[in-house]
Motif scaffolding. Structure first.
Motif, short mmCIF file in Angstrom:
data_model
loop_
_atom_site.label_atom_id
_atom_site.label_comp_id
_atom_site.label_asym_id
_atom_site.label_seq_id
_atom_site.Cartn_x
_atom_site.Cartn_y
_atom_site.Cartn_z
N TRP A 111 0.84 -1.20 0.00
CA TRP A 111 0.00 0.00 0.00
C TRP A 111 0.88 1.25 0.00
O TRP A 111 0.59 2.22 -0.71
CB TRP A 111 -0.96 -0.02 1.18
N GLN A 112 1.94 1.25 0.76
CA GLN A 112 2.85 2.40 0.80
C GLN A 112 3.48 2.61 -0.58
O GLN A 112 3.57 3.75 -1.05
CB GLN A 112 3.94 2.21 1.85
N THR A 114 2.23 1.88 -3.39
CA THR A 114 1.16 2.39 -4.25
C THR A 114 0.92 3.88 -4.00
O THR A 114 0.88 4.67 -4.93
CB THR A 114 -0.14 1.61 -4.00
N THR A 115 0.77 4.25 -2.74
CA THR A 115 0.44 5.63 -2.43
C THR A 115 1.61 6.58 -2.68
O THR A 115 1.39 7.76 -2.95
CB THR A 115 -0.07 5.79 -0.98
N GLU A 116 2.85 6.09 -2.62
CA GLU A 116 4.00 6.94 -2.93
C GLU A 116 3.98 7.38 -4.39
O GLU A 116 4.56 8.40 -4.73
CB GLU A 116 5.31 6.21 -2.63
N ARG A 118 1.19 8.13 -6.00
CA ARG A 118 -0.04 8.89 -6.21
C ARG A 118 0.21 10.22 -6.92
O ARG A 118 -0.58 10.64 -7.76
CB ARG A 118 -0.73 9.14 -4.87
N SER A 121 0.17 9.80 -10.58
CA SER A 121 -0.93 9.01 -11.14
C SER A 121 -1.50 9.67 -12.38
O SER A 121 -1.51 10.89 -12.52
CB SER A 121 -2.01 8.79 -10.10
N HIS A 150 -7.47 -2.59 1.00
CA HIS A 150 -7.13 -1.47 0.13
C HIS A 150 -7.60 -1.60 -1.32
O HIS A 150 -7.35 -0.69 -2.11
CB HIS A 150 -5.60 -1.27 0.11
N ASP A 153 -9.75 1.32 -2.38
CA ASP A 153 -8.95 2.55 -2.32
C ASP A 153 -7.91 2.58 -3.43
O ASP A 153 -7.63 3.64 -4.00
CB ASP A 153 -8.26 2.69 -0.96
N VAL A 157 -6.70 5.59 -6.56
CA VAL A 157 -5.41 6.27 -6.49
C VAL A 157 -5.18 7.13 -7.73
O VAL A 157 -4.55 8.18 -7.66
CB VAL A 157 -4.25 5.26 -6.29
#
Length: 178
Positions: A111-112, A114-116, A118, A121, A150, A153, A157
């Motif tokens: 998840w980290q 992925t969100t890094e 963002r 995106s 996740h 979510d 992203v």
């Protein structure tokens, strides 16, 4: 030194792993991970071919590592990133990394990662988390738990799709689904 990796999942849902040597990185690693995703997409009816590894300048500008051409003239843009960066840094320094993590820790590392991404995106780009050399992330309980926590979510992203590229196309799985 050749690269090797291994991971095991025990009865208590604890994942032990060992990474040793110098793994495939950069363009070769991105091309392998992206080709696993495209193999899965083509198995589901896609018609992607003619892979091109993007030049460094374009990569910095748009974050695209690999593109594929569709038979209809469309382009599939793929951004590849490591499933977990801390281990790569440690491996560069020590040439051996081993440890044990829980399923939830593996999920949170994915998840980290992925969100890094963002901030880069783009709804036209497929994000690929490269776990080809990190078996601790490809166990079915890790994927199921990621989807539970996740999956929805991840679909928000901002990428068109998010995949976890394992060591083979068969172990390459889509993450942005519940």
């Amino acid at each position: 030194m050749p690269y090797s990796s291994g991971a095991d999942l025990d009865a208590e849902d604890r994942i032990t792993f060992r990474l040793e040597g110098t793994p495939i990185r950069g363009e070769k690693g991105a091309a392998l991970a992206a080709s696993h995703v495209v193999e899965r997409l083509n198995a589901e009816g896609g018609q992607w071919s003619q892979m091109e590894v993007t030049g460094r300048d374009a990569r910095h500008e748009k974050g695209i590592d690999v593109t594929f051409q569709g038979v209809d003239g469309t382009t599939l843009e793929i951004q590849v990133t490591a499933a977990e960066r801390g281990l790569w840094k440690q491996l560069q320094n020590d040439n051996v990394v081993e440890g044990a993590i829980s399923i939830d820790s593996a999920v949170e590392a994915l998840w980290q990662a992925t969100t890094e991404k963002r901030t880069r995106s783009d709804p036209r780009v497929v994000l690929v988390l490269d776990a080809a050399n990190m078996g601790q992330f490809i166990f079915d309980p890790v994927i199921r738990r990621f989807h539970e926590l996740h999956g929805g979510d991840a679909g928000r992203v901002g990428f068109s799709q998010i995949w976890l590229a394992g060591p083979t196309a068969e172990r390459t799985l889509r993450l942005d689904v519940e």
